[in-house]
Write a protein that holds these residues in place. Structure first.
Motif, PDB file in Angstrom:
ATOM      1  N   THR A 104       8.871  -0.320   1.853  1.00  0.00           N
ATOM      2  CA  THR A 104       8.097   0.829   2.321  1.00  0.00           C
ATOM      3  C   THR A 104       7.327   1.425   1.134  1.00  0.00           C
ATOM      4  OG1 THR A 104       9.866   2.371   1.781  1.00  0.00           O
ATOM      5  CG2 THR A 104       9.886   1.464   4.024  1.00  0.00           C
ATOM      6  N   ARG A 141       7.482  -7.864   1.570  1.00  0.00           N
ATOM      7  CA  ARG A 141       8.182  -7.186   2.681  1.00  0.00           C
ATOM      8  C   ARG A 141       7.378  -6.022   3.237  1.00  0.00           C
ATOM      9  NH1 ARG A 141      14.332  -7.315   0.337  1.00  0.00           N
ATOM     10  NH2 ARG A 141      14.497  -9.572   0.389  1.00  0.00           N
ATOM     11  N   ASN A 177       4.433  -5.632   5.074  1.00  0.00           N
ATOM     12  CA  ASN A 177       3.475  -6.584   5.653  1.00  0.00           C
ATOM     13  C   ASN A 177       3.113  -6.319   7.114  1.00  0.00           C
ATOM     14  OD1 ASN A 177       5.737  -7.274   7.036  1.00  0.00           O
ATOM     15  ND2 ASN A 177       6.082  -9.218   6.001  1.00  0.00           N
ATOM     16  N   SER A 178       3.289  -5.078   7.573  1.00  0.00           N
ATOM     17  CA  SER A 178       3.072  -4.831   9.017  1.00  0.00           C
ATOM     18  C   SER A 178       1.647  -4.381   9.326  1.00  0.00           C
ATOM     19  CB  SER A 178       4.002  -3.731   9.514  1.00  0.00           C
ATOM     20  OG  SER A 178       5.302  -4.063   9.220  1.00  0.00           O
ATOM     21  N   PHE A 235      -3.389  -2.363   7.685  1.00  0.00           N
ATOM     22  CA  PHE A 235      -2.212  -3.199   7.421  1.00  0.00           C
ATOM     23  C   PHE A 235      -1.516  -2.721   6.156  1.00  0.00           C
ATOM     24  CE2 PHE A 235      -4.702  -6.236   9.896  1.00  0.00           C
ATOM     25  CZ  PHE A 235      -3.738  -6.941  10.610  1.00  0.00           C
ATOM     26  N   GLU A 236      -0.222  -3.008   6.074  1.00  0.00           N
ATOM     27  CA  GLU A 236       0.450  -2.887   4.786  1.00  0.00           C
ATOM     28  C   GLU A 236      -0.057  -4.049   3.917  1.00  0.00           C
ATOM     29  OE1 GLU A 236       4.569  -0.637   5.792  1.00  0.00           O
ATOM     30  OE2 GLU A 236       4.496  -2.778   6.277  1.00  0.00           O
ATOM     31  N   VAL A 290       0.709  -8.183   3.596  1.00  0.00           N
ATOM     32  CA  VAL A 290       0.561  -9.133   4.712  1.00  0.00           C
ATOM     33  C   VAL A 290      -0.232 -10.356   4.239  1.00  0.00           C
ATOM     34  CG1 VAL A 290      -1.535  -7.991   5.628  1.00  0.00           C
ATOM     35  CG2 VAL A 290      -0.089  -9.354   7.148  1.00  0.00           C
ATOM     36  N   ALA A 349      -1.829 -11.205  14.060  1.00  0.00           N
ATOM     37  CA  ALA A 349      -1.685  -9.851  14.620  1.00  0.00           C
ATOM     38  C   ALA A 349      -2.994  -9.381  15.251  1.00  0.00           C
ATOM     39  CB  ALA A 349      -1.235  -8.888  13.529  1.00  0.00           C
TER      40      ALA A 349
END
Ligand SMILES: Cc1cc2nc3c(=O)[nH]c(=O)nc-3n(C[C@H](O)[C@H](O)[C@H](O)COP(=O)(O)OP(=O)(O)OC[C@H]3O[C@@H](n4cnc5c(N)ncnc54)[C@H](O)[C@@H]3O)c2cc1C
Length: 531
Positions: A96, A145, A147-148, A161-162, A165, A173
């Motif tokens: 995060t 990690r 990566n959303s 996006f994070e 990714v 996505a």
């Protein structure tokens, strides 16, 4: 599983045809498979970590080995020869933005250097933990990690996006929602959004969708002093654009944690075609005309004569290929020919218009269109080609690439000078270098020049490294002397650092240094890279 000392997934192999091997032997002499060290030998060479424990940080030797290098040829030589100059003392895996901030605080407390790590596909030494004589421990921050997809704003064609990714996950996505980013560097399989921004990346369809500079709309950077939000605005005249400072920052200013990008609805059609020109002069003139035509093309890639020859050799000796060569000969397209791949993406009508307009310009420059077959083949293999580096290394041949961009009038002379610097670069030891070039990112006022070179791997890693350094130095000096940029798309890292000043001048360099001092007073962010 990803290869620890080469490109890509270790279950994927790119076989070489006997014709290609014979061709290489003719160009360079027989290759001798190098004696690479094993994974267990490499792990045994990782020293004890100097960092105190932390729940977000691994000090595992294998993890530190895997994060000790990128994909440059120098990185390969070090990994495979057991000569990696330094290893990170730890690898952080924050999940995060809050954890990124915690990792930066930990680095401040322990006086560690921080190396942001996206997909690890850098080809210019961005990720090395060896930084001149800096004795501070090194902490690599793997963004994998974070990566959303945070938001797809369909109304405004924006997606946030994070930054960790990777290319395929990002496209997947977007595609399920009917959108695409259209950014496809050849490293797409592993490279990340944050890495693209940090290196000013250019994708294969840059002509249609634009480079990452055009796609990056805003985001968030966590710096050692504070968070830097970059608001998303359609346009702004409110002073210099801070996104431009983050683009190409190579981890020196902070960690990009989030990025908003401009997306487009998925195209109805993607269509790629090929044409051949009698020679370099006609081919270059055609891509220049196409770049200026305002036709809605997405991609142009002109292989210059040596690369065209190479592609045709690799394609084997099928009856269809013999037929094609015979037909080209009849059309006056013989030795010295150049192959153009061109493509359009979009609505059916728009694609049809782009392709027929392109064919007209190609014809005006004596090009011969050969249809969609080679284009389809390219599309299928475009992310597989880097796997060839593994196969060739194992056969005793090292492969490296370098790139620049110059204005149109300088293209032919620059190509010739760079190729010649490389081709003659190992004359002192009587070794041959095989060199070929293509133009793949074109602009109204100029073009990128992308050169690939191969030479034989030596018996000892130190000698292979010496050969590489000699070639890289000669080519880089030539690029600078011809007024080219030291990098059109790969960035600066360590390998191009010595040549940056030629482009930015004294005052420009001081401006960049002062920005780094403001965001990172202790000089903890990826020191030794870029500047
Ligand atoms: C086979 C191959 C093909 C390639 N083809 C292309 C191509 O077609 N076009 C192109 O542009 N490049 C290409 N490259 C180069 C490379 O893929 C790009 O530079 C890419 O943008 C790097 O992304 P990455 O996520 O792998 O970053 P990394 O290699 O992990 O890092 C590169 C730099 O960016 C910094 N960085 C990474 N993530 C962040 C972040 N979140 N915040 C701050 N800094 C960060 C790192 O510190 C480092 O300095 C290719 C490389 C290979 C090996």
């Amino acid at each position: 599983m990803r290869r620890w000392n080469g490109w890509g997934d270790d279950s994927v192999h790119y076989p070489v045809t006997p014709e290609t091997m014979a061709f290489l032997e003719k160009k360079l002499g027989p290759g001798k498979p190098p004696k690479d060290i094993s994974l267990s030998e490499a792990v045994a060479g990782v020293p004890v970590s100097r960092l105190p424990e932390h729940p977000l940080i691994s000090t595992d030797a294998l993890e530190r080995l895997r994060h000790s290098a990128g994909q440059s040829l120098a990185d390969w030589i070090n990994l495979r020869g057991g000569t990696v100059p330094a290893f990170p003392d730890g690898v952080a895996f924050p999940a995060t933005e809050r954890e990124v901030r915690a990792v930066l605080r930990y680095a401040q407390d322990t006086e560690a250097r921080v190396i942001p790590y996206g997909g690890g596909t850098s080809v210019v030494g961005h990720l090395s933990a060896g930084s001149d004589n800096d004795r501070r421990p090194a902490l690599t921050v793997d963004m994998g990690r974070i990566n959303s997809l945070l938001e797809l704003d369909e109304a405004n064609h924006l997606a946030t996006f994070e930054a960790g990714v990777r290319g395929p996950a990002l496209e997947k996505a977007l595609r399920v929602m009917g959108f695409t980013l259209g950014h496809y560097p050849q490293s797409h399989e592993y490279s990340t959004l944050g890495g693209w921004v940090a290196t000013r990346s250019a994708g294969q369809f840059s002509l249609g969708y634009g480079r990452i500079e055009r796609l990056f709309a805003g985001g968030m950077v966590e710096t050692p002093v504070d968070s830097l939000p970059l608001p998303v605005l359609p346009a702004s005249a409110a002073g210099p654009d801070l996104r431009e400072i983050v683009l190409g920052s190579e981890g020196r200013l902070g960690i990009i944690t989030r990025a908003a990008v401009r997306v487009k609805p998925l195209p109805e059609v993607e269509s790629f075609h090929a044409a051949f020109f009698p020679g370099l002069e006609q081919g270059v003139a055609a891509v220049r005309d196409l770049a200026r035509s305002s036709l809605p093309l997405a991609m142009l890639r002109l292989s210059l004569p040596e690369e065209t020859d190479n592609i045709l050799t690799q394609a084997g000796n099928s009856p269809a290929l013999k037929l094609l060569k015979g037909w080209l000969n009849i059309q006056g397209v013989k030795e010295g020919r150049c192959m153009l791949l061109y493509g359009a993406v979009g609505g059916r009508k728009q694609v049809r218009r782009a392709l027929s307009g392109a064919r007209e310009i190609i014809g005006q420059r004596r090009g011969v269109s050969v249809g969609a077959g080679p284009g389809r083949k390219w599309q299928k293999q475009r992310f597989l080609v880097p796997y060839l580096r593994n196969t060739l290394w194992e056969a005793g041949y090292a492969v490296d690439t370098l790139e620049t961009a110059v204005t149109w009038s300088r293209v032919p002379a620059t190509v010739q000078a760079v190729e010649s610097a490389l081709r003659n670069g190992l004359r002192d030891i009587d070794e041959k270098v095989y060199v070929f070039t293509h133009l793949s990112h074109v602009y109204t006022h100029g073009s990128s020049i992308y050169t690939t070179y191969l030479f034989r791997v030596a018996d000892h890693p130190a000698e292979t490294m010496r050969r590489w350094k000699q070639l890289k130095t000669r080519a880089s000096e030539t690029i600078v002397s011809y007024g080219g940029t030291i990098s059109h798309q790969h960035g600066v890292g360590v390998d191009h650092r010595a040549y940056l000043e030629a482009e930015k001048d004294d005052l420009g360099m001081e401006m960049l240094r002062s920005i780094c001092r403001t965001m990172d007073p202790a000089g903890m962010m990826n020191p030794g890279k870029l500047l």
